[in-house]
Design an enzyme around this catalytic site. Sequence first.
Site, PDB file in Angstrom:
ATOM      1  N   CYS A 175      32.000  65.940 -17.359  1.00  0.00           N
ATOM      2  CA  CYS A 175      33.323  65.648 -17.299  1.00  0.00           C
ATOM      3  C   CYS A 175      34.112  65.508 -18.820  1.00  0.00           C
ATOM      4  O   CYS A 175      34.283  64.571 -19.170  1.00  0.00           O
ATOM      5  CB  CYS A 175      33.869  64.360 -16.390  1.00  0.00           C
ATOM      6  SG  CYS A 175      35.495  64.233 -16.146  1.00  0.00           S
ATOM      7  N   THR A 227      46.322  53.276   4.855  1.00  0.00           N
ATOM      8  CA  THR A 227      46.798  54.442   5.888  1.00  0.00           C
ATOM      9  C   THR A 227      48.506  54.368   5.988  1.00  0.00           C
ATOM     10  O   THR A 227      49.108  53.298   5.777  1.00  0.00           O
ATOM     11  CB  THR A 227      46.311  54.098   7.073  1.00  0.00           C
ATOM     12  OG1 THR A 227      46.747  55.428   8.072  1.00  0.00           O
ATOM     13  CG2 THR A 227      46.688  52.926   8.152  1.00  0.00           C
ATOM     14  N   TYR A 228      48.963  55.514   6.205  1.00  0.00           N
ATOM     15  CA  TYR A 228      50.406  55.738   6.336  1.00  0.00           C
ATOM     16  C   TYR A 228      50.677  56.143   7.930  1.00  0.00           C
ATOM     17  O   TYR A 228      51.806  56.638   8.406  1.00  0.00           O
ATOM     18  CB  TYR A 228      51.197  56.621   5.449  1.00  0.00           C
ATOM     19  CG  TYR A 228      50.721  56.383   3.997  1.00  0.00           C
ATOM     20  CD1 TYR A 228      51.285  55.042   3.305  1.00  0.00           C
ATOM     21  CD2 TYR A 228      49.859  56.996   3.322  1.00  0.00           C
ATOM     22  CE1 TYR A 228      50.845  54.659   2.003  1.00  0.00           C
ATOM     23  CE2 TYR A 228      49.639  56.797   1.967  1.00  0.00           C
ATOM     24  CZ  TYR A 228      49.955  55.654   1.229  1.00  0.00           C
ATOM     25  OH  TYR A 228      49.565  55.315   0.107  1.00  0.00           O
ATOM     26  N   THR A 284      49.859  58.583   8.987  1.00  0.00           N
ATOM     27  CA  THR A 284      50.394  60.315   9.101  1.00  0.00           C
ATOM     28  C   THR A 284      48.921  60.936   9.014  1.00  0.00           C
ATOM     29  O   THR A 284      47.833  60.696   8.534  1.00  0.00           O
ATOM     30  CB  THR A 284      51.105  60.557   7.828  1.00  0.00           C
ATOM     31  OG1 THR A 284      50.629  60.487   6.767  1.00  0.00           O
ATOM     32  CG2 THR A 284      52.507  59.704   8.091  1.00  0.00           C
ATOM     33  N   THR A 293      44.177  56.869  11.681  1.00  0.00           N
ATOM     34  CA  THR A 293      43.332  57.549  10.862  1.00  0.00           C
ATOM     35  C   THR A 293      41.829  56.835  10.891  1.00  0.00           C
ATOM     36  O   THR A 293      41.048  57.091  10.379  1.00  0.00           O
ATOM     37  CB  THR A 293      43.827  57.919   9.843  1.00  0.00           C
ATOM     38  OG1 THR A 293      44.340  56.792   9.086  1.00  0.00           O
ATOM     39  CG2 THR A 293      45.068  59.135   9.923  1.00  0.00           C
ATOM     40  N   GLU A 340      47.353  63.133   1.060  1.00  0.00           N
ATOM     41  CA  GLU A 340      46.334  62.874   1.873  1.00  0.00           C
ATOM     42  C   GLU A 340      44.912  63.312   1.354  1.00  0.00           C
ATOM     43  O   GLU A 340      44.041  62.597   1.525  1.00  0.00           O
ATOM     44  CB  GLU A 340      46.553  63.293   3.276  1.00  0.00           C
ATOM     45  CG  GLU A 340      47.545  62.607   4.272  1.00  0.00           C
ATOM     46  CD  GLU A 340      48.052  63.361   5.172  1.00  0.00           C
ATOM     47  OE1 GLU A 340      48.963  62.710   5.950  1.00  0.00           O
ATOM     48  OE2 GLU A 340      47.778  64.405   5.503  1.00  0.00           O
TER      49      GLU A 340
END
Lengths: 812, 471
Positions: free
Chosen positions: B81, B365-366, B368, B377, B442
């Site tokens: 990296c 979590t939202y 959505t 979710t 997301e």
Amino acid sequence: MVYDKVTNSSSQFQAMQYKVCDTQLNALAVNKDHSQVIAAGRSVFKILHIKEDGFSENINLLLGKHRDPDQNFCTNDVAWHPSEENVIASAATNGSVVIWNLNMHGMFKQSKILTKHSRSVSRVLFHDSEHNQLLSASHDGFVMIHDTRTENSFIKFGMAGTDCVKDAQFCPSSIGYFNFAAAYENGCVQTWDMRWSDKCERQFMAHNGPVFSIDWHPADKTWWLATTGRDAMIKVWDMVRASSSSQPPCLYNITNIEPVARIKWRPNRKHHISSCSMSVDHCVNVWDVNRPYIPFAAFDGHKQSVTSIVWRDCQAFLSCDKAGYIIQHIFNDARRPADHVSMTGVDLSLNGDIGHAYCDKRVEQTTSSLGRSKKVSRSHQFAQASSSTFCVFQSHQSLFDDIDNVENNDELTLLWFVDIAHSYLLEGSSLVEMCWHNGNVAQHFKKPQVAQFWRMLAVIYTPCLNSQSGTSLATPNLALVSTLSDKQDLSELGTKPVAKRGKDKEKRKGNIRNLIQVDTTSGSTEESSEHEGESSEFERSAPEFNRNINFYFGDGEGGEEDLDDLESCTPVGLLTSDPYDWTLQRLPNEGFQPRHELNTMIGTYPHLMGDPTTGLTSVMDAPRSGELDVLLPPAQSYEPTLAVTQLHNPEPLDFSQSIADMISSLADQGDVQSAVSMLIVLGENIRPHIDEAFQECWYFSYIDLLTRFELWTISNIVIKQSKLPGVCSLNQASTAIQTQCPKCSRKCERAPWLCDKCKQVNNICSVCHHPVQGLMTWCQGCGHGGHLEHMREWMDISPKCPAGCGHLCEYS
Amino acid sequence: MPVTRVPRNIRQRLHFKTLNLFMDAFIQNNRLDSVSQVMGYHPDYLRIFLSTQHFLLREDGPLSYDYRHYIAIMAAARHHCTYLLELHEQDFLRHSGDPEWLKGLDHAPRKLRDLSEINKLLAHQPWLITKEHMLKLLKSPEPWSLSELMHAIILLTHFHSLCSFVFGCGISSEVDSQGGHTYLESVLTSTAPTSLSTSSSTSPGSSGAITTTITTTGATTMATNGATGNGFADVNSNGNCQVNGDESDVCVKALMEKMRQVQEAPAGILSAEERIKQFNMEGKSTAEIAVPNFKQPASKSEIMKYVQDSGFAYTDFATRKCTEVSTFCACDYSWEDHGFSLANRLYTDIGNYLDDKYSTAANMTYYTMGDLREVDTSSFRRAIWNYIHIMYGICHDDYDYSELNQLLEINLKAYIKTLTCYPERLKKKDFDGVMKGFQHSEKVHVNLMLMEARQQAELLYALRALNSYLT
């Protein structure tokens, strides 16, 4: 059947251990007559007989060849049915609760598998009285109560999506028949009523981090719930007193070094609780909740961390560990950690002192105190270092009281020390003046006690002490009054502080009465009102004394009853307990002498003279006499004739021994400054009365302190005035400093201004062109200079360098 | 500006909370690095991430500052990296590190060289770590103290997993670093890490190879799992849908449907045996998922100088050779119960930081999913978390592994596996190819979970070894 006995013991049970398997054991359960134990863990499920001298395997419920695929899982917890010998419940990590029936034929003994939980079940438990109620707590956030008789009847408590339930326990049925408590991963503990599944009864945050285990106190009428968690604390909550909404009061708090995995109350002991830790510590500890830092008893023997504890009775318990061992521990074998700790105590006082108590071989228990403070900033480390020197003197006293003197933050930084050192007069004046001056200095720096000492010394050494009382002693009255009190404090502190306090208290009552009398009798003259103000102070400190005053006043009024009163209230007992040397009382001055009644009193003093502790008390006399003077004027106003008579020849008084004691006690308290200053001021008057070795020691300490604070001049005065050969020699050593030649940097040995090598005279004054032999000053800019005086004169005339280099010299 | 795969117009919409965090981050690090900017989608997480990283690198700890950054360099080099490597080379010098060390691991003190063994194992096959490794470090001629070792291990795992995130979000070098300001648009759209820019999007051959392997392995998975998942055919067809690329909504909806099924289905309690079977099966099927197996471009010497035994790489846990390493059972040694306290004891407070980080990443979590609202979710999140743990052989007793097959489509699995095990091989195409219809934030969330689950897995193995050393 492999078992090994660990030890034999006299108790009913024996310590024994048994290796069940190689893998980890998670849970134990004992049947009701303690004859069998289930050991369960990852792919282990065995029932063992508990015999007198060991364990033996009874049934292996997970036998290799009949291995049912369904049985191969990790068991988190097991419970034995309270009444039916053959029914066992177990909780599995895959979320099922299994009910076993040992009566079933064949190897397959699982009678029911309840699969209502979606995640690992952490606890199963039968109700104490309702034997068919089985409680299960699971990581899916639910606690369920199943009826073991049927397959599908259960009640759910909790909400989906909440944190894992780590433990749940029924209340002992004697106190909360329908209640149970559940512990959650977020640190919360909830109590529920089995009949009401909508909402918990009470919820509170018990721990910071997950709660691992809870246990209700088994005793009747003790609504205690113990909880423990990842924050390594065991807390005991009183669940009955608080209202349902608030946090219940936390009764006890035990701090462990490690997160605690399980806790269990010890049966029949109200304050004992056992615990085992999660990972590194392998012993089982039994704590007394009143002693939260050291376990009451510790049980070794496990090689891996202990996972479960089951008590047989209050003397024996079983535990299992991650290495697959079951051990029966006996209380007699316990290690008592408290027996092996060294007895020591450290505490920080309000003023920042650290008190340290430790066990000594010679003395039972000695204490010493360190005058050190955490609050001291880095810039004051000097002060800190020196204050620890102070403690050398304090360590003689086995008391904490003497640190309790008025100390404030200024004191900790020892700034006052420097200021006082500067302000004290040690030479160049008469003894009495120096004493007065130093007394005022001490007063100014809020050291009333030392101030009183000084003033007392001043009074004692005032040559014309015998002059007319009303005139000479009007001023020091205040000082003397409190000197007495201080002196008493000092002399008694070391010996009987507690006793004294008690005595004070009991006498105070009487004094108040007396005081009122003083006020009323002394009338409204100016001076008496002044004394009134003081009287409260000396009432506090010198109660016995007040009584006597009262006597005189009463006498002044001429009432016969008062005299009787005197005799009754100065019984021998009182006088001996607080010996009072009447010979030193300068009563004649006060004009009481002519009163015939007093003769009877005087007649008693041979008896009092015999008192052994005259040394101390003679000092106390001094203020007393002063006090009488003070209080005299009002009396005079009534009977003026009394003041003039002087029949009694004053005997030469020898205070020196008591002053010596006083100075020693000051030094013992750590105040070398006052002690040494007094020594110097009093000079020959006192020196012979104190052991020179002590004196030297005090001088050295004081000089050491002074040099730490870079008070060179003062330390030199002290050295000079000390008159002790050992001390005086201090400033005689290595006093010669050789100068260096500015050219060749060679030491000028023959004369400081002549370099032998360069054959040149150095340090020539730019003004007079002669070598400078005394103080020389020079400009840092051009390097020219000369005699201090010459340069000063020159600089008044011209700003330029006298050498003519043109530099505008600067002198500060 | 930082360079990431996430389109700029989306990145610009900043929450005020995010803005404050960005300011804090700038003040802390004298720069607002791309990692923070991408995480800005999730301010709650970003806050914890920044404070953890600050704690690890800048606050009081057992290791000196130059050691910390050198360890970060070693960890980043394991995954090639460049981005993190350059960042920490700079920081290393800024904290008066010896420039000599940057010539390579051979020039570093022996103490740090000793660490390269567990660096290697942690990065690729953490299950091989035993207490002997710990013993070697703690008793070597230049020994590590326990708390130093703890700090080093946490740094290593932190940066290993951060590599996954960096590659997952396609973050390339900072503008001020070498190569950072000379990028071309074509480089930007391709694999951003400069070390891999040689095999950019202009190599259709390799990408083509991926798709073909995916379809073939998909077939094999279907064959093996045909019995368990009745919804499997759907998954596969969805996978096909994605090739068409347009019907992203369909994809999300299908996933929703799966999730509902999973939640509604009476979770038939599976016996442990079955679970283990499933777990192993899942492991095997994972093993069969091919990752883009292109030849590594001749690695640049500036990376390789920090790497010893560069051939060592991830092998599938299910197909591991040494069978004495058994499955790691999560209930025997869990982070919450055991790991936390050990970590916290050896390195005060780190446990709390990591705990916050894990729980935020996993529970955030939202509600959505794509354009849909009010979605639970949790099962999808748990599936991803546990899938990553499968790859490291960590088994959760109470998880039904058949859910995985229903919820994670095959190319998502491939994506996750690539990113977890071989982050340096990820291509932009892979990033675009998965989770069609999901919002960018997301996708970042998935990357975050991936990073945290991976760190937790590595850390669990390391802590377990340390614990067994201590007891």
